[in-house]
Design an enzyme around this catalytic site. Structure first.
Site, PDB file in Angstrom:
ATOM      1  N   PHE A   9       0.864  -1.179   0.000  1.00 28.32           N
ATOM      2  CA  PHE A   9       0.000   0.000   0.000  1.00 28.32           C
ATOM      3  C   PHE A   9       0.900   1.228   0.000  1.00 28.32           C
ATOM      4  O   PHE A   9       1.730   1.381   0.903  1.00 28.32           O
ATOM      5  CB  PHE A   9      -0.844  -0.071   1.271  1.00 28.32           C
ATOM      6  CG  PHE A   9      -1.781   1.063   1.549  1.00 28.32           C
ATOM      7  CD1 PHE A   9      -3.063   1.087   1.012  1.00 28.32           C
ATOM      8  CD2 PHE A   9      -1.410   2.077   2.435  1.00 28.32           C
ATOM      9  CE1 PHE A   9      -3.954   2.111   1.338  1.00 28.32           C
ATOM     10  CE2 PHE A   9      -2.299   3.105   2.755  1.00 28.32           C
ATOM     11  CZ  PHE A   9      -3.577   3.111   2.199  1.00 28.32           C
ATOM     12  N   LEU A  64       0.883   5.124   0.112  1.00 29.98           N
ATOM     13  CA  LEU A  64       0.178   6.384   0.317  1.00 29.98           C
ATOM     14  C   LEU A  64       1.164   7.480   0.744  1.00 29.98           C
ATOM     15  O   LEU A  64       1.215   8.544   0.142  1.00 29.98           O
ATOM     16  CB  LEU A  64      -0.917   6.191   1.387  1.00 29.98           C
ATOM     17  CG  LEU A  64      -1.734   7.416   1.771  1.00 29.98           C
ATOM     18  CD1 LEU A  64      -2.609   7.891   0.609  1.00 29.98           C
ATOM     19  CD2 LEU A  64      -2.645   7.122   2.982  1.00 29.98           C
ATOM     20  N   GLU A 118       4.384   9.842   1.427  1.00 27.92           N
ATOM     21  CA  GLU A 118       5.432  10.378   0.553  1.00 27.92           C
ATOM     22  C   GLU A 118       6.489  11.038   1.425  1.00 27.92           C
ATOM     23  O   GLU A 118       6.253  11.297   2.600  1.00 27.92           O
ATOM     24  CB  GLU A 118       4.823  11.400  -0.410  1.00 27.92           C
ATOM     25  CG  GLU A 118       3.807  10.759  -1.338  1.00 27.92           C
ATOM     26  CD  GLU A 118       3.263  11.736  -2.385  1.00 27.92           C
ATOM     27  OE1 GLU A 118       3.684  12.909  -2.360  1.00 27.92           O
ATOM     28  OE2 GLU A 118       2.453  11.292  -3.204  1.00 27.92           O
ATOM     29  N   GLY A 178      -6.784  -1.264   8.560  1.00 26.61           N
ATOM     30  CA  GLY A 178      -5.365  -1.445   8.864  1.00 26.61           C
ATOM     31  C   GLY A 178      -5.071  -1.141  10.320  1.00 26.61           C
ATOM     32  O   GLY A 178      -4.270  -1.823  10.967  1.00 26.61           O
ATOM     33  N   GLY A 191      15.939  -6.724  33.584  1.00 29.53           N
ATOM     34  CA  GLY A 191      17.110  -6.027  34.114  1.00 29.53           C
ATOM     35  C   GLY A 191      18.183  -5.884  33.048  1.00 29.53           C
ATOM     36  O   GLY A 191      17.886  -5.640  31.880  1.00 29.53           O
ATOM     37  N   GLU A 211       0.407   3.618  10.057  1.00 25.68           N
ATOM     38  CA  GLU A 211      -1.026   3.572   9.772  1.00 25.68           C
ATOM     39  C   GLU A 211      -1.796   4.588  10.623  1.00 25.68           C
ATOM     40  O   GLU A 211      -2.913   4.352  11.058  1.00 25.68           O
ATOM     41  CB  GLU A 211      -1.569   2.137   9.914  1.00 25.68           C
ATOM     42  CG  GLU A 211      -0.819   1.227   8.939  1.00 25.68           C
ATOM     43  CD  GLU A 211      -1.482  -0.095   8.670  1.00 25.68           C
ATOM     44  OE1 GLU A 211      -2.715  -0.170   8.797  1.00 25.68           O
ATOM     45  OE2 GLU A 211      -0.763  -1.034   8.303  1.00 25.68           O
TER      46      GLU A 211
END
Lengths: 265, 393
Positions: free
Chosen positions: B133, B135, B137, B252, B349, B373
């Site tokens: 996917f 999307l 930029e 998502g 620890g 997302e």
């Protein structure tokens, strides 16, 4: 070829089992149930045969309380074609012999070419039902097998009997059987497959017919064995670390302890 | 006066028989096949392709795709059950699965034409193809509508130009769901979505990012230089791209929330095992109340996070509005995961700081759930917008 696999639903191997308040059964309240591991190998072996020859059909049967339906659903999701649940009040308290007798009735009706069972159930480890089923049916049986396939085709391509592999010290034996046979399974070549998600959805659409154990001529009073008492193994005492002195002295002390206290030398 | 009381839950916490079987398959497969190599996946920086193929064979890669299109035909609740189990074992593998299912198969199943489904969805659902996917930029993450990638109509095709950033599965994906601006004046209403196949001329994979966590999953930059995409690879209507992206991200986010629950569970289970084993001052550290309080808080928060995830998933299954429910689940679950990872390192620890133990990996893996997302701040905006919107109505 039609195969019938007998399975038992037992506590999942990751579950820590506790003795119930009555002192003669296990506390079932917090238990995750699963197909007994050797039975799962039997299912896998049957499905591998089906993979090799898609005309094979695999039916799976269990005798037990109604929750055993989940084990059958899992076997269907792995790829078995049909499932039969033998249940009812009478099925709750059967011993191994009575289970074998109930299974024999199912076998007589289903008429499989061969029957597969796990070599023993993971809960009581009796290893009785497979052999008792063969005896009840009057069929031969081969126990603790790791592989089977139709015997090599003759010149005419005919299949005569079934070849069966058993692990023995340093190698394996191959047995040939003719006619119907009961096999108890030690393990499968591959690990039992996970039910795939599409397999789960296919299994959802299948009916699981239910038979009442008493209708198979088996009644609860028929049990020849009774569990009188269950007890957990004794708690393990703390270990002992031998560290005083040099290596020679430590070794001598260790030998003395193993001989005199642990009494294993 | 507006009420802020949540919508009626309407869900039954009993899983169906199929959902229980799905959970069992996912749990056993993840435990047997994934957990033993999780540290190696992190160290080598790659999820073996063979594992992705196995997930395909088991039906994970097309879990909620209808059977007609090669999927298992299960629901979102089943998906979050699988996501929790896979991520409990390995968050890198979890995000490979999650990006493929939530972000590639889901928009194709919902917005694709039958021809597109025939061509791509079947292969994606069977795991023969890997999806991604695209999307974000370089200059637009949360503010996705300000994207610079462009789509210019040219006869029966579109010409795509631009760069996409932070693309999970980007280096190996066979199909990329990509978004580009076709009409900048219309802002988000000018965006168009496409399903672009690997190998399209001008479509190249740029640099691979080096990350803090989920190191086994690849995160790539994708370049589009005059990439001609036939109009029949357009996903949804012209101008509908932003809606496709938002609907996809709602799902998502539920998946990432489930991932966060899985990571948090790994933190809890590893902490429990260690606390029972490690001794200090003459007793198991599990016998100290300070440790018990940490374990109890982790368990409580994980339980609450899981319930939010299940609720959001079941709302999506019922076709109800679920943007705020998904955002709530992700906001809370990611916070729980980060906190659980911190406590896990603390319980371990000094050993928690070493790569020899899983706590260190969980600490690095957990953080991303607050970012990708939709960051936690964007989740807060989504939740607030829903409340304020209702109040002014």
């Amino acid at each position: 070829m039609k195969l019938l696999v007998c399975v038992k639903q037992t506590p999942d191997s990751t579950v820590r089992v506790k003795v119930a308040g009555d002192g003669r059964s296990i506390d079932a309240s917090q238990i995750t149930w699963a197909i007994s591991p050797y039975d799962e190998y039997a299912v896998e072996l049957a499905l591998e045969r089906k993979d090799a020859d898609p005309s094979t059909t695999v039916a799976v049967v269990t005798v037990g309380p109604t929750r055993s339906r989940d084990a059958l659903r899992q076997a269907l999701a792995m790829g078995c074609d049909e499932a039969i649940l033998v249940t009812g009040a009478a099925a709750e308290s059967l011993d191994g012999l009575a289970v074998a007798r109930a299974l024999a009735k199912v076998v007589e009706e289903a008429k499989p070419a061969l029957v597969l069972c796990g070599r023993q159930a993971s809960d009581d480890d009796q290893g009785l039902v497979g052999q008792a089923l063969a005896e009840t049916l009057g069929w031969p049986h081969v126990s603790t097998i790791t592989k089977f396939r139709p015997a090599d085709a003759g010149p005419a391509g005919s299949v005569d009997g079934i070849d069966v592999w058993r692990e023995v010290e340093g190698g394996h034996e191959v047995w040939r059987t003719s006619g119907p046979v009961v096999l108890t399974v030690q393990k499968s070549e591959k690990e039992p497959r996970y039910p795939s998600l599409p397999g789960i959805m296919k299994a959802k659409k299948k009916e699981i017919p239910e038979k009442d154990a008493s209708s198979l001529g088996v009644d609860a009073g028929g049990a020849k064995l009774e569990i009188v008492k269950m007890e957990p193994p004794p708690a393990r005492g703390g270990g002992k670390i031998v560290k005083d002195g040099d290596m020679k002295q430590t070794a001598a002390e260790l030998v003395r302890l193993l001989r005199e206290e642990a009494k294993i030398l | 006066m507006a009420t802020t009381v949540a919508a009626e839950a309407k869900f039954d916490l009993t899983l169906t028989e199929e959902q229980q079987l799905v959970q069992r398959t996912a749990r056993e497969w993840s435990r047997d096949r994934l957990l033993p190599i999780a540290a190696e996946i992190d160290e080598q920086g790659a999820v073996p392709r063979a594992l992705v193929r196995e997930m395909g064979q088991l039906g994970f890669m097309g879990i909620d795709v209808p059977e007609r299109w090669g999927g298992a035909g299960l629901d979102m609740v089943s998906y979050v059950l699988v996501m929790e189990e896979v991520n409990r074992a390995c968050a890198s593998t979890g995000v490979v699965l999650g990006s493929h299912v939530s972000l590639a198969t889901a928009p194709l199943a919902r917005y694709g034409t039958d021809a597109q489904k025939e061509r791509s969805l079947i292969r994606l659902a069977k795991g023969e193809w890997l999806g991604c996917f695209a999307l974000s930029e370089p200059a637009s993450g949360s503010d996705a509508a300000s994207m610079r990638a462009t789509a210019r109509r040219d006869g029966e095709a579109w010409v795509l130009n631009g760069t996409k950033n932070f693309i999970t599965n980007g280096a190996f994906a066979d199909l990329t769901v990509v978004f580009a601006q076709a009409d900048p004046e219309k802002r988000h209403k000018g965006i168009v979505a496409f399903a672009v196949e690997k190998g399209a001329p001008g479509f190249t994979v740029g640099k691979l990012e080096k990350k803090l966590g989920i190191r086994g999953s690849d995160t790539a930059q994708l370049h589009f230089t005059d990439v001609r995409v036939p109009d029949d690879q357009r996903l949804g209507a012209v101008g509908e791209g932003f809606a496709v992206a938002l609907w996809t991200l709602d799902g998502g986010r539920i998946g990432i929330a489930a991932q966060a629950v899985g990571i948090a569970r790994a933190c809890l289970e590893d902490s429990l095992a260690y606390a029972k084993e490690r001794h200090a001052f003459g007793q198991r550290i599990a016998d100290f109340q300070a440790i018990q309080a940490k374990l109890a808080d982790m368990a409580t928060e994980i339980d609450a996070a899981r319930l939010l995830v299940w609720r959001a998933a079941s709302m999506r299954d019922r076709g109800e509005r679920h943007s705020a429910a998904a955002a709530t689940a992700k906001l809370f679950a990611s916070d729980v995961a980060v906190r659980a990872a911190r406590e896990c390192v603390q319980i371990f620890g000094g050993y928690g700081y070493l790569q020899d133990y899983p706590a260190e990996r969980h600490y690095r893996d957990a953080k991303i759930t607050e970012i990708y997302e939709g960051t936690s701040e964007i989740m807060q905006l989504v939740i607030a917008k829903e409340m304020l919107g209702d109040a002014s109505a």
